[in-house]
Scaffold this active site. Structure first.
Site, PDB file in Angstrom:
ATOM      1  N   HIS A 224      -4.693  15.616 -25.020  1.00 23.98           N
ATOM      2  CA  HIS A 224      -6.110  15.217 -25.007  1.00 23.98           C
ATOM      3  C   HIS A 224      -6.250  13.709 -25.085  1.00 23.98           C
ATOM      4  CE1 HIS A 224      -8.636  18.713 -24.880  1.00 23.98           C
ATOM      5  NE2 HIS A 224      -8.057  19.282 -25.920  1.00 23.98           N
TER       6      HIS A 224
ATOM      7  N   GLY B 177      -7.173  22.526 -34.114  1.00 22.65           N
ATOM      8  CA  GLY B 177      -6.912  21.118 -33.845  1.00 22.65           C
ATOM      9  C   GLY B 177      -8.088  20.540 -33.085  1.00 22.65           C
TER      10      GLY B 177
ATOM     11  N   HIS C 271      -0.741  19.754 -27.491  1.00 18.86           N
ATOM     12  CA  HIS C 271      -2.085  19.925 -26.932  1.00 18.86           C
ATOM     13  C   HIS C 271      -2.976  18.741 -27.312  1.00 18.86           C
ATOM     14  CE1 HIS C 271      -5.601  22.644 -25.883  1.00 18.86           C
ATOM     15  NE2 HIS C 271      -6.206  21.742 -26.657  1.00 18.86           N
ATOM     16  N   GLU C 272      -2.970  18.363 -28.599  1.00 21.77           N
ATOM     17  CA  GLU C 272      -3.841  17.264 -29.046  1.00 21.77           C
ATOM     18  C   GLU C 272      -3.381  15.922 -28.483  1.00 21.77           C
ATOM     19  OE1 GLU C 272      -6.578  18.241 -30.113  1.00 21.77           O
ATOM     20  OE2 GLU C 272      -5.964  20.252 -30.661  1.00 21.77           O
TER      21      GLU C 272
ATOM     22  N   GLN D 283     -12.813  14.939 -27.931  1.00 23.05           N
ATOM     23  CA  GLN D 283     -13.514  16.223 -27.845  1.00 23.05           C
ATOM     24  C   GLN D 283     -14.876  16.177 -28.526  1.00 23.05           C
ATOM     25  OE1 GLN D 283      -9.864  18.688 -29.045  1.00 23.05           O
ATOM     26  NE2 GLN D 283     -11.053  20.025 -27.687  1.00 23.05           N
TER      27      GLN D 283
ATOM     28  N   CYS E  16      -8.922  26.107 -25.862  1.00 24.07           N
ATOM     29  CA  CYS E  16      -9.371  24.760 -26.188  1.00 24.07           C
ATOM     30  C   CYS E  16     -10.848  24.813 -26.551  1.00 24.07           C
ATOM     31  CB  CYS E  16      -9.159  23.846 -24.980  1.00 24.07           C
ATOM     32  SG  CYS E  16      -9.646  22.146 -25.235  1.00 24.07           S
ATOM     33  N   LEU E  17     -11.229  24.056 -27.569  1.00 25.19           N
ATOM     34  CA  LEU E  17     -12.632  24.017 -27.955  1.00 25.19           C
ATOM     35  C   LEU E  17     -13.506  23.414 -26.869  1.00 25.19           C
ATOM     36  CD1 LEU E  17     -12.226  22.947 -31.694  1.00 25.19           C
ATOM     37  CD2 LEU E  17     -12.593  25.245 -30.756  1.00 25.19           C
TER      38      LEU E  17
END
Length: 179
Positions: free
Chosen positions: A150, A56, A146-147, A61, A104-105
């Site tokens: 963000h 995701g 999670h997204e 991000q 997380c990226l």
């Protein structure tokens, strides 16, 4: 033979924003223009997510403060969920709260046991402005939550408490990407 295009195939991989970048900690703005720029953003987001081996990715991000996320994530039954949501709203979370490993990226190489509900529903629109409603269970429900976090200016470490939080933030402070 596959029909249609592969998401991200025409996209450009963009640099990821990392923990501490102000865009990650600021609520994103609603999308109002549903033209080619939005379609390009979604393509770039898929390309970036795949290049980083994520499941995701939220627009902030990659430094874009707009309410958009993409996903290619399995649920706990290994059913693949692929898509994007523009102007998403987390409209339902319920079920059991499960503390599971979450990464997380924007915090590469780190993870922490993070509590999330095992069922989530997100509503929004697609790149053409058509309504979408996405149901997730298990791992995919975690991804949706999670997204959405963000896009509200949060990262998973905001949901981690106690020694887990101290450990992951200490590791982030020492990480090679945090210089």
């Amino acid at each position: 033979m596959r029909h249609g295009t592969i998401p991200g195939a025409s996209g450009r991989v963009r640099p990821l924003t990392l923990l501490g970048d102000p865009v990650l900690h600021t609520a994103c703005e609603e999308v109002t223009d549903f033209g080619p720029e939005l379609a390009r953003l979604v393509e770039d987001m898929f390309a970036t997510m795949y290049a980083a081996r994520g499941v995701g990715l939220a627009a902030n991000q990659i430094g874009v403060g707009r309410r958009v996320f993409v996903y290619d994530c399995p649920d706990d039954e290994d059913v693949r969920h692929l898509g994007h949501v523009v102007n998403p709203r987390l409209v339902e979370v319920d079920g059991v709260t499960v503390r599971g490993p979450e990464g997380c990226l924007s915090l590469p190489g780190l993870e922490a046991g993070t509590p999330r509900f095992d069922h989530a529903v997100v509503e929004g629109v697609d790149v053409r402005g058509e309504p979408v409603r996405v149901h997730g269970t298990g791992w995919f429900a975690r991804c949706l939550q999670h997204e959405c976090d963000h896009l509200d200016g949060g990262v998973y470490t905001d949901r981690v408490t106690g020694w887990r939080r101290r450990r992951v933030l200490r590791a982030a402070a020492k990480a090679s990407w945090n210089s």
